[in-house]
Enzyme design. Sequence first.
Site, PDB file in Angstrom:
ATOM      1  CG  HIS A 119      -2.248  -0.681   0.886  1.00  0.00           C
ATOM      2  ND1 HIS A 119      -3.114  -0.202  -0.077  1.00  0.00           N
ATOM      3  CD2 HIS A 119      -2.815  -1.801   1.380  1.00  0.00           C
ATOM      4  CE1 HIS A 119      -4.173  -0.989  -0.147  1.00  0.00           C
ATOM      5  NE2 HIS A 119      -4.019  -1.980   0.704  1.00  0.00           N
ATOM      6  CG  ASP A 124      -2.807   1.445   3.787  1.00  0.00           C
ATOM      7  OD1 ASP A 124      -2.719   2.517   3.147  1.00  0.00           O
ATOM      8  OD2 ASP A 124      -1.893   1.048   4.533  1.00  0.00           O
ATOM      9  CE1 TYR A 322      -7.496   5.740 -14.621  1.00  0.00           C
ATOM     10  CE2 TYR A 322      -6.034   6.625 -12.956  1.00  0.00           C
ATOM     11  CZ  TYR A 322      -6.737   5.561 -13.495  1.00  0.00           C
ATOM     12  OH  TYR A 322      -6.678   4.335 -12.906  1.00  0.00           O
ATOM     13  CD  GLU A 398      -1.115   3.539  12.186  1.00  0.00           C
ATOM     14  OE1 GLU A 398      -0.818   3.632  13.407  1.00  0.00           O
ATOM     15  OE2 GLU A 398      -1.173   2.461  11.580  1.00  0.00           O
TER      16      GLU A 398
END
Length: 422
Positions: A119, A124, A322, A398
């Site tokens: 990841h 994630d 894209y 985090e």
Amino acid sequence: MNAPDTPFPFDAAIAAAADRIEPDVVAWRRDLHRNPELGNREVRTSRIVADHLRSLGFDAVREKVAHTGVVGVLKGGKPGPVVALRADMDGLPVVEETDLPFKSTVRTEWNGQACGVMHACGHDAHTSILMGVASVLAGMRDRIPGTVKFIFQPAEETPPIDEEGGAKMMVAEGCLENPGVGAIFGLHVVSTYPTGMIGYRSGPFMASADDFRIFVRGVQTHAAYPWLGVDPIVVGSQIVMGLQTIVSRKMDITHEPSIVTVGVFRGGVRHNIVPDEVKLEGTIRAFDEEHRSQLHEHVERISQMIAEAGGARANVHIHRWYDVTVNDPALTDWSVPTLARIGGEANVRVIDKQCGAEDFSFYQKQVPGFFYYIGCTAPEHNAAKAAPNHSPRFHVDEDCLKLGVKTLCALALDWLGANATA
Ligand SMILES: [Zn+2]
Ligand SMILES: [Zn+2]
């Protein structure tokens, strides 16, 4: 609890619920980080997501959308419009080089080649943030004036060769319909900004991305007798230089920037043989559809004409990936006060255009959409020097996860409140 007549009746409840759910969001993120899956192969991830949404009592949980996508519908207790929130779930074919206790050691295959999986773009974090948002909003659903649609999509980093996938396919399979969505929000964690910072831009924000392959066909000969053949290495080199004149000489760079990069130049087997053919591969980035088609025309014409001048032939293949990620200006203006209220005014900044691309652009072609960045490098580290997204050493602080949960919750509920029919 807030009094019902405060202008933002959900803020205190969002903050409290985001605090409560934070340990779960961190745990989900670590589990996903340890078990990353590549585009269109997010089988385990999407099962975790679907089970979670079902456990929260969602009204509908549709699986296997665009191969492994999940679309969940949470109806509020009050009537109102529909808002969508989107997360991407795929990892990258990268061998992880962090020393995290939950680092990925997964090995698999991508386009026929053995590879690691990591990841390395933070999807994630996006998936676990949106799972956290689902928990928070499900806990207050009776008070929600409308419906929240949760879109967990596969293959943002492109599907494997010869497969369809990602946001374009999610749209084609109806993820924005039944019920029809009025606006969509999404975010990306970015390591070059500190945790706490929120970056955004109105209008064209991220580039379109298209790739090209050019096969330059010459005539093989002995390298000591070049006049007996046509040397595709020399012609290919001239093409590389010719392509570099497109942005500098042909594009109105006062309007929007653009990029043409050759990333692969492959040909030849031995020092004394002129090969038959060389192959060039590269990428084209633009911030405007008209520029995009001009760039395509220039790449084709310059390659073919230079090849012809050298007596060779160039076959040019351009693949459109894209579209430009365009933040709807009105929705952007509307969203910024919400971000400032939740994240702190000093932390919300207009940032430069980004030459990276996002398939969030395909949702924005259908409905007004707003996409923003949140920083994910701890303040004690220098974000400017952090390993960037896609690096084998990419790292997510985090502490950013809770801000992701709170901002998406607030954007969704503010939008429903502002657009609820009286
Ligand atoms: Zn990425
Ligand atoms: Zn990404």
